[in-house]
Design an enzyme around this catalytic site. Sequence first.
Site, PDB file in Angstrom:
ATOM      1  N   HIS A  27       0.843  -1.199   0.000  1.00 54.51           N
ATOM      2  CA  HIS A  27       0.000   0.000   0.000  1.00 54.51           C
ATOM      3  C   HIS A  27       0.870   1.238   0.000  1.00 54.51           C
ATOM      4  O   HIS A  27       1.436   1.631   1.025  1.00 54.51           O
ATOM      5  CB  HIS A  27      -0.928   0.024   1.212  1.00 54.51           C
ATOM      6  N   HIS A  29       1.456   5.192  -2.545  1.00 56.10           N
ATOM      7  CA  HIS A  29       0.839   6.075  -3.527  1.00 56.10           C
ATOM      8  C   HIS A  29       1.906   6.860  -4.280  1.00 56.10           C
ATOM      9  O   HIS A  29       2.953   7.189  -3.729  1.00 56.10           O
ATOM     10  CB  HIS A  29      -0.084   7.090  -2.843  1.00 56.10           C
ATOM     11  N   SER A  72      -7.600   8.677  -3.613  1.00 56.12           N
ATOM     12  CA  SER A  72      -9.004   9.051  -3.799  1.00 56.12           C
ATOM     13  C   SER A  72      -9.150  10.409  -4.464  1.00 56.12           C
ATOM     14  O   SER A  72     -10.148  10.661  -5.150  1.00 56.12           O
ATOM     15  CB  SER A  72      -9.725   9.043  -2.450  1.00 56.12           C
ATOM     16  N   ARG A 119     -10.744  -0.323  -6.097  1.00 55.65           N
ATOM     17  CA  ARG A 119     -10.770   0.308  -4.786  1.00 55.65           C
ATOM     18  C   ARG A 119     -12.058   1.085  -4.533  1.00 55.65           C
ATOM     19  O   ARG A 119     -12.480   1.906  -5.346  1.00 55.65           O
ATOM     20  CB  ARG A 119      -9.579   1.258  -4.630  1.00 55.65           C
ATOM     21  N   ARG A 125     -17.642   9.469   4.357  1.00 56.06           N
ATOM     22  CA  ARG A 125     -18.816   9.771   3.541  1.00 56.06           C
ATOM     23  C   ARG A 125     -20.065   9.708   4.419  1.00 56.06           C
ATOM     24  O   ARG A 125     -20.285   8.715   5.114  1.00 56.06           O
ATOM     25  CB  ARG A 125     -18.953   8.784   2.392  1.00 56.06           C
ATOM     26  N   ASP A 240       1.776   2.779   3.497  1.00 55.99           N
ATOM     27  CA  ASP A 240       0.916   3.948   3.282  1.00 55.99           C
ATOM     28  C   ASP A 240       1.724   5.163   2.854  1.00 55.99           C
ATOM     29  O   ASP A 240       1.252   6.295   2.933  1.00 55.99           O
ATOM     30  CB  ASP A 240       0.079   4.268   4.529  1.00 55.99           C
TER      31      ASP A 240
END
Length: 283
Positions: A27, A29, A72, A119, A125, A240
């Site tokens: 994981h 990015h 995201s 994903r 939310r 991460d």
Amino acid sequence: MPHTQAGQPGVTPTFTGASEVGRVDCHAHIMTTRHALVADRHSEPKHDIHVEDFLALLALNGLSHGVLTQPSFYGTDNSLLLDALSRYPEQLRGTAIVSPDIAEAEMAALYASGIRGVRLNWFRRDTLPDAAGAEYQRLFTRARDAGLHVELYVEGEKLAWLLPTIRRSGANVVVDHFGAPEPRSGTQGAGFRALLDALAGGGTWVKLSAPYRLGGAPAADYARALLAAGGAQRLVWGSDWPWVSHEEGQRYAQCLSDLEAWVPDIADRTTILRDTPRALFGF
């Protein structure tokens, strides 16, 4: 020059073709400040983080392969991720964010490009999409048929309903960040207990990642419970990196040291760092 930490110059390794799978970061990015951002984001990139930065960081810390997770804040624009996978197909896999009406052919093309998961970043939310509805059930079925799992990031208390709803399709599920359990209820929360049941039942995996996203609760308690429920073959580890919104004080080597504290048994750590990701992501 690549940066092994945001703003800190690192050493660029030589990238070759196929290599033996060693330890895997499942994981991380990459990002650029020039990419268009979606309107309903809860974070955004502060620096350009290139794929070479990530590969250099892996090499410096004794890891061989990695999984890039679509941020995201880019929504369904996976172009940066897909470009990275196309340039380093032996060392990298990815998880993409897609529209629920994605066609079967597009799903197959994602798999061929090195994508191994779809994903759902449904964290923070107020209202969730209808995972039980026809549109998302079709997405889950198409993911299953294409050989992709569903990667899920959502508040832990929502897992009790979401996990069986997704698994109804037959799709495998990979849950981010320890399942994001509710700190006040800890390992006894209904969502976390549902996650433990899902691990024991098969078809579900959990990422031991981002302990700073647990609201101060001890990550080791969650790790022990997850390991007892599903065994090391249901767990993977992720750094991460580059720790978006949590950059202060983070170091990659410390992330690896955290895993040693959570999982002291060397054989279990080897399974989590090498064997499980090799099977789950198809290295």
